[in-house]
Design a protein around this motif. Structure first.
Motif, PDB file in Angstrom:
ATOM      1  N   PRO A 142      39.131  47.069  32.351  1.00  0.00           N
ATOM      2  CA  PRO A 142      38.141  46.470  33.255  1.00  0.00           C
ATOM      3  C   PRO A 142      37.833  45.005  32.942  1.00  0.00           C
ATOM      4  N   GLN A 143      37.880  44.625  31.685  1.00  0.00           N
ATOM      5  CA  GLN A 143      37.617  43.227  31.307  1.00  0.00           C
ATOM      6  C   GLN A 143      38.692  42.296  31.874  1.00  0.00           C
ATOM      7  N   GLU A 144      39.932  42.750  31.855  1.00  0.00           N
ATOM      8  CA  GLU A 144      41.013  41.926  32.398  1.00  0.00           C
ATOM      9  C   GLU A 144      40.917  41.842  33.918  1.00  0.00           C
ATOM     10  N   CYS A 145      40.581  42.943  34.560  1.00  0.00           N
ATOM     11  CA  CYS A 145      40.379  42.913  36.018  1.00  0.00           C
ATOM     12  C   CYS A 145      39.254  41.951  36.386  1.00  0.00           C
ATOM     13  N   ARG A 146      38.206  41.948  35.588  1.00  0.00           N
ATOM     14  CA  ARG A 146      37.089  41.035  35.821  1.00  0.00           C
ATOM     15  C   ARG A 146      37.532  39.587  35.709  1.00  0.00           C
ATOM     16  N   ARG A 147      38.366  39.295  34.731  1.00  0.00           N
ATOM     17  CA  ARG A 147      38.887  37.927  34.589  1.00  0.00           C
ATOM     18  C   ARG A 147      39.591  37.487  35.870  1.00  0.00           C
ATOM     19  N   ALA A 148      40.382  38.379  36.461  1.00  0.00           N
ATOM     20  CA  ALA A 148      41.096  38.047  37.693  1.00  0.00           C
ATOM     21  C   ALA A 148      40.122  37.760  38.832  1.00  0.00           C
ATOM     22  N   ALA A 149      38.947  38.321  38.766  1.00  0.00           N
ATOM     23  CA  ALA A 149      37.967  38.155  39.832  1.00  0.00           C
ATOM     24  C   ALA A 149      37.057  36.942  39.661  1.00  0.00           C
ATOM     25  N   ARG A 172      54.600  34.007  46.121  1.00  0.00           N
ATOM     26  CA  ARG A 172      55.464  34.953  45.401  1.00  0.00           C
ATOM     27  C   ARG A 172      54.960  36.387  45.400  1.00  0.00           C
ATOM     28  N   TYR A 173      53.657  36.572  45.556  1.00  0.00           N
ATOM     29  CA  TYR A 173      53.062  37.903  45.434  1.00  0.00           C
ATOM     30  C   TYR A 173      52.175  38.227  46.643  1.00  0.00           C
ATOM     31  N   PRO A 174      52.764  38.421  47.816  1.00  0.00           N
ATOM     32  CA  PRO A 174      51.927  38.704  48.997  1.00  0.00           C
ATOM     33  C   PRO A 174      51.059  39.943  48.825  1.00  0.00           C
ATOM     34  N   GLU A 175      51.481  40.880  48.010  1.00  0.00           N
ATOM     35  CA  GLU A 175      50.691  42.098  47.781  1.00  0.00           C
ATOM     36  C   GLU A 175      49.408  41.821  46.990  1.00  0.00           C
ATOM     37  N   GLU A 176      49.286  40.635  46.417  1.00  0.00           N
ATOM     38  CA  GLU A 176      48.089  40.269  45.641  1.00  0.00           C
ATOM     39  C   GLU A 176      47.146  39.351  46.410  1.00  0.00           C
ATOM     40  N   ARG A 177      47.402  39.143  47.684  1.00  0.00           N
ATOM     41  CA  ARG A 177      46.561  38.214  48.450  1.00  0.00           C
ATOM     42  C   ARG A 177      45.119  38.690  48.588  1.00  0.00           C
ATOM     43  N   VAL A 178      44.902  39.990  48.684  1.00  0.00           N
ATOM     44  CA  VAL A 178      43.519  40.492  48.714  1.00  0.00           C
ATOM     45  C   VAL A 178      42.824  40.134  47.405  1.00  0.00           C
ATOM     46  N   ALA A 179      43.504  40.283  46.295  1.00  0.00           N
ATOM     47  CA  ALA A 179      42.922  39.934  44.992  1.00  0.00           C
ATOM     48  C   ALA A 179      42.643  38.435  44.907  1.00  0.00           C
ATOM     49  N   VAL A 180      43.502  37.624  45.508  1.00  0.00           N
ATOM     50  CA  VAL A 180      43.272  36.178  45.538  1.00  0.00           C
ATOM     51  C   VAL A 180      41.948  35.896  46.235  1.00  0.00           C
ATOM     52  N   VAL A 181      41.744  36.499  47.395  1.00  0.00           N
ATOM     53  CA  VAL A 181      40.526  36.260  48.172  1.00  0.00           C
ATOM     54  C   VAL A 181      39.296  36.762  47.417  1.00  0.00           C
ATOM     55  N   GLN A 182      39.446  37.827  46.650  1.00  0.00           N
ATOM     56  CA  GLN A 182      38.310  38.396  45.925  1.00  0.00           C
ATOM     57  C   GLN A 182      37.865  37.538  44.751  1.00  0.00           C
ATOM     58  N   ASN A 183      38.707  36.631  44.291  1.00  0.00           N
ATOM     59  CA  ASN A 183      38.326  35.766  43.184  1.00  0.00           C
ATOM     60  C   ASN A 183      37.170  34.861  43.605  1.00  0.00           C
ATOM     61  N   LYS A 184      36.152  34.763  42.780  1.00  0.00           N
ATOM     62  CA  LYS A 184      34.934  34.001  43.101  1.00  0.00           C
ATOM     63  C   LYS A 184      35.187  32.499  43.199  1.00  0.00           C
ATOM     64  N   THR A 185      36.270  32.004  42.591  1.00  0.00           N
ATOM     65  CA  THR A 185      36.510  30.561  42.541  1.00  0.00           C
ATOM     66  C   THR A 185      37.594  30.089  43.501  1.00  0.00           C
ATOM     67  N   VAL A 186      38.158  30.985  44.297  1.00  0.00           N
ATOM     68  CA  VAL A 186      39.262  30.596  45.181  1.00  0.00           C
ATOM     69  C   VAL A 186      38.785  29.477  46.114  1.00  0.00           C
ATOM     70  N   PRO A 187      39.556  28.386  46.206  1.00  0.00           N
ATOM     71  CA  PRO A 187      39.114  27.249  47.020  1.00  0.00           C
ATOM     72  C   PRO A 187      39.290  27.494  48.518  1.00  0.00           C
ATOM     73  N   GLU A 200      37.632  34.111  36.984  1.00  0.00           N
ATOM     74  CA  GLU A 200      38.119  32.901  36.315  1.00  0.00           C
ATOM     75  C   GLU A 200      38.791  31.952  37.289  1.00  0.00           C
ATOM     76  N   GLU A 201      38.698  30.677  36.960  1.00  0.00           N
ATOM     77  CA  GLU A 201      39.336  29.655  37.771  1.00  0.00           C
ATOM     78  C   GLU A 201      40.849  29.689  37.587  1.00  0.00           C
ATOM     79  N   VAL A 202      41.525  29.205  38.607  1.00  0.00           N
ATOM     80  CA  VAL A 202      42.984  29.159  38.632  1.00  0.00           C
ATOM     81  C   VAL A 202      43.372  27.787  39.193  1.00  0.00           C
ATOM     82  N   PRO A 203      44.325  27.093  38.588  1.00  0.00           N
ATOM     83  CA  PRO A 203      44.747  25.794  39.145  1.00  0.00           C
ATOM     84  C   PRO A 203      45.301  25.955  40.575  1.00  0.00           C
ATOM     85  N   ALA A 204      45.108  24.935  41.390  1.00  0.00           N
ATOM     86  CA  ALA A 204      45.506  24.986  42.805  1.00  0.00           C
ATOM     87  C   ALA A 204      46.975  25.342  42.987  1.00  0.00           C
ATOM     88  N   GLN A 205      47.846  24.763  42.174  1.00  0.00           N
ATOM     89  CA  GLN A 205      49.271  25.053  42.339  1.00  0.00           C
ATOM     90  C   GLN A 205      49.590  26.496  41.984  1.00  0.00           C
TER      91      GLN A 205
END
Length: 137
Positions: free
Chosen positions: A17-24, A39-54, A26-31
């Protein structure tokens, strides 16, 4: 900070759960965001769920072929009225409903949704506008 697309995917799919929380949270560089989306269309929902997604990434994902991704975009509090206007024309009624309920949806967009084919969206708009629209920003 999450440094690579592979690290993000690993965190999203971790049983810890701690690692899943990090994905939700933590910041991620724009590139790296763009690499994940490409590369990972199946992870796009997770991308949107991240609190820092620009917003620039959310703007790309508004046109995603998966309605689950578009719905998650419509749920983001940080959406601008312009992005909500684009989502107001989505073919998926649940996305249009979310736009009708979103606090940042402009009066003009709400007015256009008064003509929505789904009666539930029209009812949500009527509830929001309530004759005066005083609850709008």
């Amino acid at each position: 900070m999450i440094e690579t697309a592979d690290e993000f995917v690993r965190l999203c799919n971790s049983s810890d759960p701690q690692e899943c929380r990090r994905a939700a949270v933590e910041e991620v560089p724009a590139q790296v965001w763009m690499e994940i989306v490409d590369r990972y269309p199946e992870e796009r929902v997770a991308v949107v769920q991240n609190k820092t997604v620009p917003l620039t990434v959310l703007e790309i994902l508004i046109d995603d072929p998966d309605p689950r991704v578009r719905f998650m975009v419509a749920m983001k509090r940080k959406l601008s009225p312009d992005l909500l206007e684009r989502l107001a024309h989505d073919v998926d009624e649940s996305i249009r409903m979310r736009v009708a309920q979103h606090r940042n949806t402009s009066r003009a967009t709400l007015e256009s949704l008064r003509q929505d084919p789904w009666s539930e969206v029209r009812a949500a708009v009527d509830d929001r506008l309530g004759g005066t629209g005083s609850d709008l920003l």
